[in-house]
Enzyme design. Sequence first.
Site, PDB file in Angstrom:
ATOM      1  N   HIS A  37       0.843  -1.203   0.000  1.00 19.79           N
ATOM      2  CA  HIS A  37       0.000   0.000   0.000  1.00 19.79           C
ATOM      3  C   HIS A  37       0.881   1.257   0.000  1.00 19.79           C
ATOM      4  O   HIS A  37       0.616   2.211  -0.735  1.00 19.79           O
ATOM      5  CB  HIS A  37      -0.886   0.036   1.252  1.00 19.79           C
ATOM      6  CG  HIS A  37      -1.866  -1.090   1.353  1.00 19.79           C
ATOM      7  ND1 HIS A  37      -1.715  -2.126   2.245  1.00 19.79           N
ATOM      8  CD2 HIS A  37      -3.022  -1.351   0.685  1.00 19.79           C
ATOM      9  CE1 HIS A  37      -2.734  -2.962   2.133  1.00 19.79           C
ATOM     10  NE2 HIS A  37      -3.534  -2.530   1.187  1.00 19.79           N
ATOM     11  N   SER A 188       0.389  -9.061   1.513  1.00 19.43           N
ATOM     12  CA  SER A 188      -1.067  -9.031   1.436  1.00 19.43           C
ATOM     13  C   SER A 188      -1.618  -8.895   2.846  1.00 19.43           C
ATOM     14  O   SER A 188      -1.068  -9.463   3.797  1.00 19.43           O
ATOM     15  CB  SER A 188      -1.577 -10.350   0.824  1.00 19.43           C
ATOM     16  OG  SER A 188      -2.961 -10.494   1.077  1.00 19.43           O
ATOM     17  N   ARG A 190      -4.103 -10.304   3.900  1.00 20.50           N
ATOM     18  CA  ARG A 190      -4.570 -11.629   4.332  1.00 20.50           C
ATOM     19  C   ARG A 190      -3.432 -12.524   4.823  1.00 20.50           C
ATOM     20  O   ARG A 190      -3.700 -13.592   5.378  1.00 20.50           O
ATOM     21  CB  ARG A 190      -5.363 -12.306   3.214  1.00 20.50           C
ATOM     22  CG  ARG A 190      -6.699 -11.586   2.971  1.00 20.50           C
ATOM     23  CD  ARG A 190      -7.597 -12.329   2.001  1.00 20.50           C
ATOM     24  NE  ARG A 190      -8.956 -11.816   2.018  1.00 20.50           N
ATOM     25  CZ  ARG A 190      -9.474 -10.999   1.085  1.00 20.50           C
ATOM     26  NH1 ARG A 190      -8.746 -10.603   0.064  1.00 20.50           N
ATOM     27  NH2 ARG A 190     -10.727 -10.581   1.178  1.00 20.50           N
TER      28      ARG A 190
HETATM   29  P1  AMP Z   1      -6.297  -3.899  -0.736  1.00 17.48           P
HETATM   30  O1  AMP Z   1      -6.227  -2.994   0.461  1.00 17.48           O
HETATM   31  O2  AMP Z   1      -5.804  -5.281  -0.479  1.00 17.48           O
HETATM   32  O3  AMP Z   1      -7.634  -3.835  -1.428  1.00 17.48           O
HETATM   33  O4  AMP Z   1      -5.254  -3.297  -1.782  1.00 17.48           O
HETATM   34  C1  AMP Z   1      -5.285  -1.940  -2.133  1.00 17.48           C
HETATM   35  C2  AMP Z   1      -4.342  -1.729  -3.287  1.00 17.48           C
HETATM   36  O5  AMP Z   1      -3.032  -2.121  -2.900  1.00 17.48           O
HETATM   37  C3  AMP Z   1      -4.713  -2.565  -4.522  1.00 17.48           C
HETATM   38  O6  AMP Z   1      -4.507  -1.781  -5.685  1.00 17.48           O
HETATM   39  C4  AMP Z   1      -3.735  -3.707  -4.442  1.00 17.48           C
HETATM   40  O7  AMP Z   1      -3.433  -4.274  -5.703  1.00 17.48           O
HETATM   41  C5  AMP Z   1      -2.516  -3.008  -3.868  1.00 17.48           C
HETATM   42  N1  AMP Z   1      -1.612  -3.981  -3.246  1.00 17.48           N
HETATM   43  C6  AMP Z   1      -1.928  -4.917  -2.310  1.00 17.48           C
HETATM   44  N2  AMP Z   1      -0.844  -5.680  -2.027  1.00 17.48           N
HETATM   45  C7  AMP Z   1       0.161  -5.231  -2.808  1.00 17.48           C
HETATM   46  C8  AMP Z   1       1.523  -5.617  -2.992  1.00 17.48           C
HETATM   47  N3  AMP Z   1       2.075  -6.627  -2.312  1.00 17.48           N
HETATM   48  N4  AMP Z   1       2.275  -4.929  -3.883  1.00 17.48           N
HETATM   49  C9  AMP Z   1       1.725  -3.908  -4.593  1.00 17.48           C
HETATM   50  N5  AMP Z   1       0.460  -3.491  -4.473  1.00 17.48           N
HETATM   51  C10 AMP Z   1      -0.326  -4.139  -3.588  1.00 17.48           C
END
Ligand code: AMP
Length: 302
Positions: A37, A188, A190
């Site tokens: 993020h 992630s 998760r």
């Molecule tokens: P999320 O909070 O999981 O919905 O992710 C928010 C944003 O962060 C989305 O555009 C994801 O693709 C990006 N994102 C999540 N994990 C990663 C990562 N390891 N590397 C790059 N971007 C990420």
Amino acid sequence: MQTLDKIADLRRDLDTARGQGLRIGLVPTMGFFHEGHVSLIEAAVHDCDFVVTTIFVNPLQFSVGEDLDAYPRDAEGDAALAAGAGCDLLFVPLPGEMYPSGSESVLTSVSLGPLAETMEGRSRPTHFAGVATVVTKLFFLIGECSAYFGEKDYQQLAVIRQMARDLSAPVNVVGCPVIREPDGLAMSTRNVYLSVEERDVAPVLNRALSHGAVMISDGERDAERVRTAMAALIDEAPVGTLDYVEVADPGTLEHQSVCSGESRLFGAVQFGRARLIDNISASDVSGDDDFTRKEVTAGNER
Ligand code: AMP
């Protein structure tokens, strides 16, 4: 950095920023920030003058039985990381602000076509419709901007790019590289669900994809053989249940039979409570070392 939870206040601040001629950057998230993020916020700060990060755990993109209620949250930690990365405005609406009559009462959806029907779309049939609704709302709320999404969710990025293009959204969609742990596991939210044993084993997903990429860079053209080899590596792991591995065209996400030209490798594995996804480009490995991951280094350098 300001934190707001009302749409009217967000619009007022954006009007002011636009009045000053500032270029707006948008980073949509579900919170519980990690370096992935942060890398998106930093990319937005690099390119734009006024960066809005949104945190909204969107009920519409979870189906019954998924982890909506358990989804990790850390308001204070997120605010500190966002401010540290240079974010100007953190928008954290409650579900009632985004869906005043309840998310069940939202009747409008964007029809997304074949990009949203494979892989994640097949395993989570209502997921992309929910993502598209909330991202469309954000695009309407924020207006002209550059919006930053991670290649970690490559299919989501492809769907949003297509949607922005098809609907003439005044949004420049920017993809950012996957940020990984030193052992290759894609960061992630998760990952916090993983037990110690599952966390130990989880990098097998990235190793399997990297192995597939090495096969292709070594000259393998039969995509089914690549899929079979990747699935076999994951099946050998002591924990984890394979959902899918795929070798697909990086633009259309169409299933490939022959690896000619560009290929992207995808996988999804359930480790206990954690359903993890990952993807790499077939050109992200050098052919000389079985598990070389150019992307790991590139990601961690950001
Ligand atoms: P999320 O909070 O999981 O919905 O992710 C928010 C944003 O962060 C989305 O555009 C994801 O693709 C990006 N994102 C999540 N994990 C990663 C990562 N390891 N590397 C790059 N971007 C990420």
